[in-house]
Design an enzyme around this catalytic site. Sequence first.
Site, PDB file in Angstrom:
ATOM      1  N   ASP A  63       0.850  -1.182   0.000  1.00  0.00           N
ATOM      2  CA  ASP A  63       0.000   0.000   0.000  1.00  0.00           C
ATOM      3  C   ASP A  63       0.891   1.239   0.000  1.00  0.00           C
ATOM      4  O   ASP A  63       1.953   1.251   0.633  1.00  0.00           O
ATOM      5  CB  ASP A  63      -0.976   0.000   1.180  1.00  0.00           C
ATOM      6  N   GLU A  70      -7.646   4.836  12.100  1.00  0.00           N
ATOM      7  CA  GLU A  70      -6.525   4.697  13.032  1.00  0.00           C
ATOM      8  C   GLU A  70      -6.296   5.995  13.780  1.00  0.00           C
ATOM      9  O   GLU A  70      -7.095   6.920  13.700  1.00  0.00           O
ATOM     10  CB  GLU A  70      -5.266   4.240  12.292  1.00  0.00           C
TER      11      GLU A  70
END
Length: 280
Positions: A82, A173
């Site tokens: 990613d 997150e």
Amino acid sequence: MRKSLIPAVCLAGAVACTVSATPAHAAVVGSVTPTSSAARAGIHQPGDAYAGWSAHRSASLTRTPLAGARPMAAAGQTLGIDVSSHQGNVDWSAQWGAGVKWAYTKATEGTYYTNPYFAQQYNGSYNVGMIRGAYHFATPDTTSGAAQADYFVAHGGGWSKDGKTLPGMLDMEYNPYGATCYGKSASSMVSWIHSFLNEYKAKTGRDAVIYTNYDWWSTCTGNSTAFNATNPLMVARYASAPGTLPGGWPYYTIWQYTSSPLDKDWFNGDISRVRALANG
């Protein structure tokens, strides 16, 4: 590293993108300042956040892989990566040659930022043969979940059934710009996530992947089990095993296992399963 706030607009399943030179919501961006821990992780302005930036904050995560802990693929697992603006222009041919078969690229953050390298990263991975998708870094304290889902879909986060486009991923997150849980209670956070996911599905027909880690999810959602039957899990844990999964998910779909030299991930299945997720 300071990144420009230039929106790149791409159509899912397509290999053409257009780029606008208009800054995105500069007024919102100007009111936000990264925390000191975010600055140490390379986040110097809004938009710089990336999947796993705060992994060092959790006792179950570490920014540096454990000594001797280089997780190898179990039978049938598939390597992916990613990326975000921090990687700039990616050499996708080299990544393909190294065995990377799929990728997620950061498209958006909040409703104020688009990745200026998105076109090169999203289209470049597609062009070498990878299955790829886009992800959104959530900022639940700036705008509603539905508004951020709309922004994401409008700036590269859409989906088409071409066999090479993964459903969008919602990155949940630690807040790089303030309070860990973005000033929300656990119930309010769960409601915000529902708002994003419901709108994303209404726009695309797909259930988005959720990226998170056990520590943040437990702290900020009360370890909610509301999504484990509908939304695939991408779990972050930089260690030799994925550990205890958050939210009652019975298994992970993707495991982000290291950030060295860039974020690497195992898909919990062979390439046919990656393709199956892409096709829905």
